[in-house]
Design a protein around this motif. Structure first.
Motif, PDB file in Angstrom:
ATOM      1  N   TYR A  94       0.836  -1.203   0.000  1.00  0.00           N
ATOM      2  CA  TYR A  94       0.000   0.000   0.000  1.00  0.00           C
ATOM      3  C   TYR A  94       0.873   1.256   0.000  1.00  0.00           C
ATOM      4  O   TYR A  94       0.662   2.180  -0.789  1.00  0.00           O
ATOM      5  CB  TYR A  94      -0.922   0.014   1.217  1.00  0.00           C
ATOM      6  CG  TYR A  94      -2.075  -0.946   1.121  1.00  0.00           C
ATOM      7  CD1 TYR A  94      -3.215  -0.622   0.384  1.00  0.00           C
ATOM      8  CD2 TYR A  94      -2.044  -2.183   1.762  1.00  0.00           C
ATOM      9  CE1 TYR A  94      -4.288  -1.501   0.295  1.00  0.00           C
ATOM     10  CE2 TYR A  94      -3.114  -3.063   1.678  1.00  0.00           C
ATOM     11  CZ  TYR A  94      -4.221  -2.722   0.939  1.00  0.00           C
ATOM     12  OH  TYR A  94      -5.277  -3.589   0.839  1.00  0.00           O
ATOM     13  N   ARG A  95       1.839   1.274   0.886  1.00  0.00           N
ATOM     14  CA  ARG A  95       2.690   2.457   0.973  1.00  0.00           C
ATOM     15  C   ARG A  95       3.653   2.528  -0.214  1.00  0.00           C
ATOM     16  O   ARG A  95       3.905   3.609  -0.760  1.00  0.00           O
ATOM     17  CB  ARG A  95       3.461   2.459   2.283  1.00  0.00           C
ATOM     18  CG  ARG A  95       4.244   3.751   2.494  1.00  0.00           C
ATOM     19  CD  ARG A  95       4.888   3.822   3.841  1.00  0.00           C
ATOM     20  NE  ARG A  95       5.614   5.078   3.988  1.00  0.00           N
ATOM     21  CZ  ARG A  95       6.397   5.359   5.022  1.00  0.00           C
ATOM     22  NH1 ARG A  95       6.538   4.500   6.018  1.00  0.00           N
ATOM     23  NH2 ARG A  95       7.025   6.519   5.078  1.00  0.00           N
ATOM     24  N   VAL A  96       4.184   1.381  -0.631  1.00  0.00           N
ATOM     25  CA  VAL A  96       5.127   1.364  -1.752  1.00  0.00           C
ATOM     26  C   VAL A  96       4.501   1.992  -2.991  1.00  0.00           C
ATOM     27  O   VAL A  96       5.155   2.752  -3.720  1.00  0.00           O
ATOM     28  CB  VAL A  96       5.583  -0.085  -2.052  1.00  0.00           C
ATOM     29  CG1 VAL A  96       6.374  -0.149  -3.356  1.00  0.00           C
ATOM     30  CG2 VAL A  96       6.412  -0.627  -0.897  1.00  0.00           C
ATOM     31  N   HIS A  97       3.230   1.700  -3.226  1.00  0.00           N
ATOM     32  CA  HIS A  97       2.564   2.158  -4.453  1.00  0.00           C
ATOM     33  C   HIS A  97       1.565   3.290  -4.193  1.00  0.00           C
ATOM     34  O   HIS A  97       0.771   3.626  -5.086  1.00  0.00           O
ATOM     35  CB  HIS A  97       1.868   0.986  -5.135  1.00  0.00           C
ATOM     36  CG  HIS A  97       2.815  -0.069  -5.608  1.00  0.00           C
ATOM     37  ND1 HIS A  97       3.555   0.051  -6.767  1.00  0.00           N
ATOM     38  CD2 HIS A  97       3.176  -1.267  -5.056  1.00  0.00           C
ATOM     39  CE1 HIS A  97       4.312  -1.019  -6.923  1.00  0.00           C
ATOM     40  NE2 HIS A  97       4.103  -1.832  -5.904  1.00  0.00           N
ATOM     41  N   ASN A  98       1.611   3.860  -3.005  1.00  0.00           N
ATOM     42  CA  ASN A  98       0.735   4.991  -2.674  1.00  0.00           C
ATOM     43  C   ASN A  98      -0.734   4.651  -2.907  1.00  0.00           C
ATOM     44  O   ASN A  98      -1.467   5.377  -3.576  1.00  0.00           O
ATOM     45  CB  ASN A  98       1.130   6.232  -3.477  1.00  0.00           C
ATOM     46  CG  ASN A  98       0.405   7.478  -2.997  1.00  0.00           C
ATOM     47  OD1 ASN A  98      -0.008   7.565  -1.841  1.00  0.00           O
ATOM     48  ND2 ASN A  98       0.245   8.449  -3.885  1.00  0.00           N
ATOM     49  N   PHE A 109      -5.497  -2.428  11.599  1.00  0.00           N
ATOM     50  CA  PHE A 109      -4.572  -1.399  12.073  1.00  0.00           C
ATOM     51  C   PHE A 109      -3.194  -1.997  12.347  1.00  0.00           C
ATOM     52  O   PHE A 109      -2.172  -1.336  12.155  1.00  0.00           O
ATOM     53  CB  PHE A 109      -5.109  -0.750  13.352  1.00  0.00           C
ATOM     54  CG  PHE A 109      -6.268   0.183  13.137  1.00  0.00           C
ATOM     55  CD1 PHE A 109      -6.065   1.479  12.677  1.00  0.00           C
ATOM     56  CD2 PHE A 109      -7.566  -0.237  13.395  1.00  0.00           C
ATOM     57  CE1 PHE A 109      -7.137   2.345  12.486  1.00  0.00           C
ATOM     58  CE2 PHE A 109      -8.642   0.623  13.208  1.00  0.00           C
ATOM     59  CZ  PHE A 109      -8.428   1.916  12.748  1.00  0.00           C
ATOM     60  N   ASP A 110      -3.173  -3.243  12.787  1.00  0.00           N
ATOM     61  CA  ASP A 110      -1.906  -3.896  13.128  1.00  0.00           C
ATOM     62  C   ASP A 110      -1.159  -4.366  11.880  1.00  0.00           C
ATOM     63  O   ASP A 110       0.064  -4.490  11.895  1.00  0.00           O
ATOM     64  CB  ASP A 110      -2.161  -5.096  14.042  1.00  0.00           C
ATOM     65  CG  ASP A 110      -2.845  -4.704  15.344  1.00  0.00           C
ATOM     66  OD1 ASP A 110      -2.546  -3.591  15.843  1.00  0.00           O
ATOM     67  OD2 ASP A 110      -3.674  -5.487  15.837  1.00  0.00           O
ATOM     68  N   TRP A 111      -1.888  -4.640  10.800  1.00  0.00           N
ATOM     69  CA  TRP A 111      -1.259  -5.224   9.620  1.00  0.00           C
ATOM     70  C   TRP A 111      -0.632  -4.180   8.695  1.00  0.00           C
ATOM     71  O   TRP A 111       0.293  -4.490   7.948  1.00  0.00           O
ATOM     72  CB  TRP A 111      -2.309  -6.011   8.808  1.00  0.00           C
ATOM     73  CG  TRP A 111      -2.877  -7.178   9.546  1.00  0.00           C
ATOM     74  CD1 TRP A 111      -2.424  -7.725  10.721  1.00  0.00           C
ATOM     75  CD2 TRP A 111      -4.028  -7.952   9.174  1.00  0.00           C
ATOM     76  NE1 TRP A 111      -3.209  -8.778  11.105  1.00  0.00           N
ATOM     77  CE2 TRP A 111      -4.210  -8.949  10.171  1.00  0.00           C
ATOM     78  CE3 TRP A 111      -4.910  -7.897   8.106  1.00  0.00           C
ATOM     79  CZ2 TRP A 111      -5.233  -9.869  10.121  1.00  0.00           C
ATOM     80  CZ3 TRP A 111      -5.939  -8.828   8.055  1.00  0.00           C
ATOM     81  CH2 TRP A 111      -6.091  -9.799   9.053  1.00  0.00           C
ATOM     82  N   LEU A 112      -1.148  -2.951   8.738  1.00  0.00           N
ATOM     83  CA  LEU A 112      -0.675  -1.930   7.796  1.00  0.00           C
ATOM     84  C   LEU A 112       0.609  -1.274   8.297  1.00  0.00           C
ATOM     85  O   LEU A 112       0.716  -0.934   9.477  1.00  0.00           O
ATOM     86  CB  LEU A 112      -1.760  -0.872   7.586  1.00  0.00           C
ATOM     87  CG  LEU A 112      -3.047  -1.364   6.925  1.00  0.00           C
ATOM     88  CD1 LEU A 112      -4.098  -0.258   6.918  1.00  0.00           C
ATOM     89  CD2 LEU A 112      -2.775  -1.855   5.499  1.00  0.00           C
ATOM     90  N   PRO A 113       1.576  -1.062   7.433  1.00  0.00           N
ATOM     91  CA  PRO A 113       2.837  -0.439   7.834  1.00  0.00           C
ATOM     92  C   PRO A 113       2.667   1.058   8.092  1.00  0.00           C
ATOM     93  O   PRO A 113       1.750   1.693   7.570  1.00  0.00           O
ATOM     94  CB  PRO A 113       3.755  -0.683   6.640  1.00  0.00           C
ATOM     95  CG  PRO A 113       2.839  -0.814   5.481  1.00  0.00           C
ATOM     96  CD  PRO A 113       1.590  -1.453   6.007  1.00  0.00           C
ATOM     97  N   ASN A 114       3.544   1.604   8.906  1.00  0.00           N
ATOM     98  CA  ASN A 114       3.519   3.031   9.201  1.00  0.00           C
ATOM     99  C   ASN A 114       3.513   3.852   7.912  1.00  0.00           C
ATOM    100  O   ASN A 114       4.202   3.525   6.946  1.00  0.00           O
ATOM    101  CB  ASN A 114       4.727   3.426  10.045  1.00  0.00           C
ATOM    102  CG  ASN A 114       4.678   2.831  11.441  1.00  0.00           C
ATOM    103  OD1 ASN A 114       3.645   2.307  11.863  1.00  0.00           O
ATOM    104  ND2 ASN A 114       5.781   2.907  12.160  1.00  0.00           N
ATOM    105  N   GLN A 147      -1.767   6.716  15.148  1.00  0.00           N
ATOM    106  CA  GLN A 147      -1.511   7.946  14.411  1.00  0.00           C
ATOM    107  C   GLN A 147      -0.340   7.824  13.448  1.00  0.00           C
ATOM    108  O   GLN A 147      -0.045   8.765  12.694  1.00  0.00           O
ATOM    109  CB  GLN A 147      -1.293   9.105  15.387  1.00  0.00           C
ATOM    110  CG  GLN A 147      -2.547   9.430  16.191  1.00  0.00           C
ATOM    111  CD  GLN A 147      -2.408  10.696  17.009  1.00  0.00           C
ATOM    112  OE1 GLN A 147      -1.609  11.574  16.691  1.00  0.00           O
ATOM    113  NE2 GLN A 147      -3.192  10.794  18.071  1.00  0.00           N
ATOM    114  N   ASN A 148       0.316   6.668  13.458  1.00  0.00           N
ATOM    115  CA  ASN A 148       1.338   6.390  12.443  1.00  0.00           C
ATOM    116  C   ASN A 148       0.708   6.004  11.105  1.00  0.00           C
ATOM    117  O   ASN A 148       1.383   5.909  10.085  1.00  0.00           O
ATOM    118  CB  ASN A 148       2.254   5.262  12.913  1.00  0.00           C
ATOM    119  CG  ASN A 148       1.475   4.018  13.318  1.00  0.00           C
ATOM    120  OD1 ASN A 148       0.383   4.101  13.872  1.00  0.00           O
ATOM    121  ND2 ASN A 148       2.048   2.850  13.059  1.00  0.00           N
ATOM    122  N   LEU A 149      -0.634   5.781  11.114  1.00  0.00           N
ATOM    123  CA  LEU A 149      -1.410   5.554   9.897  1.00  0.00           C
ATOM    124  C   LEU A 149      -2.267   6.787   9.645  1.00  0.00           C
ATOM    125  O   LEU A 149      -2.608   7.508  10.582  1.00  0.00           O
ATOM    126  CB  LEU A 149      -2.302   4.316  10.047  1.00  0.00           C
ATOM    127  CG  LEU A 149      -1.600   2.999  10.405  1.00  0.00           C
ATOM    128  CD1 LEU A 149      -2.635   1.906  10.647  1.00  0.00           C
ATOM    129  CD2 LEU A 149      -0.621   2.593   9.327  1.00  0.00           C
TER     130      LEU A 149
END
Length: 354
Positions: A94-98, A109-114, A147-149
């Motif tokens: 998700y973060r790599v590809h925006n 919430f636990d699975w998604l990277p900051n 709040q890191n997400l």
């Protein structure tokens, strides 16, 4: 992917744009549009559809992360919301590809990277995915704890917006309004699909999700003025042979020729998305004339009775066309145009008309 050579699907991108314009006429001037291009844009070709619409819409939605990555690799830059439940094995992408994730349960919430952006999904009556309305306060606490997400929106799904004047739409809208009031105003909110956009003027919030209407179909039995199907499906005759009266055709020998005549063979069957349940239900168009498909549709072929008419091998055959579109097909087998369109084999080449 190796493409088939037995048929072509034509997609009219000019009509796509006109459909968007027609649907925008139902919107307030400042209401934004999220174009739904999941399932390869309902079988129309996600990359080409998204590339055409990107200057005209504010965001896109896909079903799974791989669909989102494909769009990013083809230089689509607008926000892309992914509907599927996040998976631990692909969450980093998700973060790599925006891409914007959907969060619909505590563990997400636990699975998604900051640094990942997400929208919250609430179940207001669809009965599928999403937090329950009663969990709103708990979800607010989870947002603050994570709040890191970055939460950028919240949404829900109407279950009956394909029908005008549905009381259940009103109930869902009321629930979602109450949920929306509990969350920061800066968050985007969207619940209206094509049906709600056309039939329920008060359900827009600040964004709508347009899917089937872009491709020219209303989601239910009530027409939407100004939209037209953008897809045609064509093949050709590969063989023409004489047939005598009462000769059977295809598996089961369920059809017999009503008279002497000619039988045409089309190299399209249920492997291509021409559903077997449509056997003896369709007419195709050849040379401007309509002819019935006869006998059971087979895996790779279907047959057409030409009567006394004769054509050469290679003659074009229109399968899906203006007078026999996905809605007509769907009505014959008690399904919906979505299923007809998404069943067309992706290996069949798509040709685009500007």
């Amino acid at each position: 992917m190796i493409q088939k050579s037995n048929a072509t699907v034509e997609v009219n991108l000019a009509k796509l744009k006109k459909n968007l314009q027609a649907l925008r006429s139902y919107l307030d001037e400042d209401t934004r549009v999220m174009s739904v291009v999941k399932a390869d844009a309902y079988g129309h070709g996600a990359v080409e559809v998204a590339s055409t619409l990107e200057p005209m819409v504010e965001a896109f939605a896909v079903n799974d992360i791989h669909e989102g990555i494909e769009l990013r690799k083809q230089d689509i830059t607008k926000p892309i919301l992914v509907f599927e439940v996040p998976q631990k094995t692909t969450a980093s992408q998700y973060r790599v590809h925006n891409l914007t994730a959907t969060v619909s349960a505590k563990e997400h919430f636990d699975w998604l990277p900051n640094g990942t952006s997400y929208h919250l999904n609430f179940d207001t009556g669809m009965g599928r995915l999403g937090f329950s309305p009663e969990e709103s306060e708990r979800v607010l606490s989870l947002m603050e704890e994570n709040q890191n997400l970055f939460c950028t929106g919240l949404y829900s799904h109407f279950a009956t917006a394909d029908s005008p004047e549905s009381d259940f739409v009103t109930e869902q809208h009321h629930l979602f309004t109450k949920i929306r009031e509990q969350f920061p105003g800066k968050l985007s909110a969207h619940v209206a699909n094509t049906g709600a956009t056309a039939f329920y003027s008060s359900e827009q919030f600040d964004m709508v999700r347009l899917g089937i209407g872009l491709y020219g179909y209303a989601p239910g039995k009530t027409n939407i003025e100004g939209i037209k199907p953008i897809l045609q499906w064509k093949s050709n005759l590969v063989q023409i042979k004489p047939i005598i009266e009462e000769s059977p055709v295809s598996y089961g020998a369920t059809w017999q020729a009503p008279s002497d005549g000619n039988l045409g063979v089309i190299p399209v069957g249920y492997d291509d998305g021409l559903k077997r349940s449509l056997s003896e239900e369709l007419t195709v168009r050849i040379g401007g004339e309509k002819y019935p498909l006869v006998g059971n549709i087979t895996m790779n072929y279907s047959m057409v009775f030409l009567g006394d008419d004769k054509y050469k091998p290679g003659t074009s055959v229109e399968l899906l066309y203006a007078e026999s579109d996905a809605r007509d097909w769907a009505s014959k087998i008690d399904t919906i145009p979505y299923e007809i369109l998404t069943s067309i084999n992706p290996k069949i080449p798509r040709e685009y008309i500007l």
